[in-house]
Design a protein around this motif. Structure first.
Motif, PDB file in Angstrom:
ATOM      1  N   PRO A  14       1.570  -1.351  -0.251  1.00 58.83           N
ATOM      2  CA  PRO A  14       0.545   0.139  -0.273  1.00 58.83           C
ATOM      3  C   PRO A  14       0.924   0.923   0.417  1.00 58.83           C
ATOM      4  CG  PRO A  14      -0.718  -1.265   1.802  1.00 58.83           C
ATOM      5  CD  PRO A  14       0.433  -2.299   1.334  1.00 58.83           C
ATOM      6  N   SER A  15       0.464   2.592  -0.966  1.00 62.10           N
ATOM      7  CA  SER A  15       1.329   3.474  -0.413  1.00 62.10           C
ATOM      8  C   SER A  15       1.887   4.099   0.343  1.00 62.10           C
ATOM      9  CB  SER A  15       0.993   4.561  -1.565  1.00 62.10           C
ATOM     10  OG  SER A  15       0.542   5.780  -1.390  1.00 62.10           O
ATOM     11  N   GLY A  16       2.333   4.023   1.370  1.00 58.01           N
ATOM     12  CA  GLY A  16       3.268   5.097   2.352  1.00 58.01           C
ATOM     13  C   GLY A  16       3.900   3.585   2.891  1.00 58.01           C
ATOM     14  N   ALA A  17       3.741   2.394   2.422  1.00 57.90           N
ATOM     15  CA  ALA A  17       4.570   1.245   3.499  1.00 57.90           C
ATOM     16  C   ALA A  17       5.435   1.726   3.589  1.00 57.90           C
ATOM     17  CB  ALA A  17       3.807   0.189   2.664  1.00 57.90           C
ATOM     18  N   GLY A  18       6.695   1.807   2.399  1.00 62.08           N
ATOM     19  CA  GLY A  18       8.072   2.285   3.005  1.00 62.08           C
ATOM     20  C   GLY A  18       9.160   1.985   1.736  1.00 62.08           C
ATOM     21  N   LYS A  19       8.149   1.446   0.402  1.00 63.93           N
ATOM     22  CA  LYS A  19       7.938   0.228  -0.074  1.00 63.93           C
ATOM     23  C   LYS A  19       9.247   1.195  -1.460  1.00 63.93           C
ATOM     24  CE  LYS A  19       5.838   0.216  -3.655  1.00 63.93           C
ATOM     25  NZ  LYS A  19       4.348   0.645  -5.103  1.00 63.93           N
ATOM     26  N   THR A  20       9.186   2.434  -1.535  1.00 64.66           N
ATOM     27  CA  THR A  20      10.356   2.782  -2.302  1.00 64.66           C
ATOM     28  C   THR A  20      12.116   3.275  -1.882  1.00 64.66           C
ATOM     29  OG1 THR A  20       8.665   4.250  -3.971  1.00 64.66           O
ATOM     30  CG2 THR A  20      10.666   4.830  -3.870  1.00 64.66           C
ATOM     31  N   THR A  21      11.283   4.122  -0.788  1.00 63.05           N
ATOM     32  CA  THR A  21      12.978   3.290   0.524  1.00 63.05           C
ATOM     33  C   THR A  21      13.289   2.276   0.149  1.00 63.05           C
ATOM     34  OG1 THR A  21      12.052   4.640   1.611  1.00 63.05           O
ATOM     35  CG2 THR A  21      13.789   3.907   2.576  1.00 63.05           C
ATOM     36  N   ILE A  22      12.988   0.762   0.275  1.00 61.44           N
ATOM     37  CA  ILE A  22      13.587  -0.442   1.073  1.00 61.44           C
ATOM     38  C   ILE A  22      13.645  -1.095  -0.779  1.00 61.44           C
ATOM     39  CG2 ILE A  22      12.226  -2.880   1.148  1.00 61.44           C
ATOM     40  CD1 ILE A  22      10.895  -1.908   4.119  1.00 61.44           C
TER      41      ILE A  22
END
Ligand code: 5GP
Length: 195
Positions: A14-22
């Motif tokens: 879900p957006s904001g879960a930290g996907k891009t950072t990971i």
């Protein structure tokens, strides 16, 4: 072919879960991985570069590519905003002998799994709670309150997809999530697959 074969990793959340950072952390850590740049019809954000973050296309150009069969998968992720994985991108990265990484929405990840089967590992990043998600989106300052409400509503729906993916990674404490993500990716690199 490289010893990694044609492995791919789809990271979804879900957006904001930290996907891009990971995803960014994994890409910086593993030189074996390379990002598949998606096509989208959404507006470019000030910090983004065409061809690097996305291929920014007009709706007409995007739909033309759909007609040509240029996508492995595509979705209307938000009303009238389209995103898609280009076959040419997957091939480009595979020709480099690298593991292709996708940053993708939940439905897209389900479709990539269908297309690539066991050669694709799907990883679902789970926020600890919807409240935490709201806090993160608010602190990111990229959207107004109305847009955040919409994202939260969508996130609740996206959470229901969790059991469709190979791996769930809870992003409660980021440092821990990053260590776990690296362990999971290493195991996938070493996995023998019927490719
Ligand atoms: P954003 O506009 O914030 O960069 O991305 C919005 C959502 O679209 C994210 O969940 C992102 O992972 C997803 N997305 C990005 N590229 C693709 C793609 O090629 N296909 C699909 N189905 N979703 C994508």
């Amino acid at each position: 072919m490289s010893k990694l074969g044609k492995k791919t990793i789809a990271v979804t959340a879900p957006s904001g879960a930290g996907k891009t950072t990971i995803v960014r952390h994994l890409m910086a850590y593993f030189p074996e991985m390379a990002f598949s740049v998606s096509a989208t019809t959404r507006k470019k954000r000030p910090n983004e570069k065409d061809g690097q973050d996305y291929f920014f296309l007009s709706e007409t150009a995007f739909k033309q590519k759909v007609k040509e069969g240029a996508f492995v998968e595509w979705e209307e992720v938000y009303p009238n905003v389209f995103y898609g994985t280009l076959k040419s991108e997957v091939e480009r990265v595979q020709n480099l002998g690298k593991v292709v990484v996708f940053d993708i929405d939940v439905k897209g990840a389900v479709n990539l799994k269908k297309a690539f089967k066991s050669s694709c590992m799907t990883m679902f990043i789970k926020p600890p709670s919807i409240e935490t998600l709201r806090e993160r989106l608010t602190n990111r300052h990229t959207e107004d309150e109305k847009a955040i409400d919409k994202r939260i509503e969508k996130a609740a729906y996206e959470m229901s997809f969790e059991d469709k993916f190979d791996i769930t990674l809870t992003n409660d404490i980021l440092e821990k999530a990053l260590i776990n993500a690296k362990t999971i990716v290493k195991a996938f690199f070493n996995l023998k697959l019927p490719l």
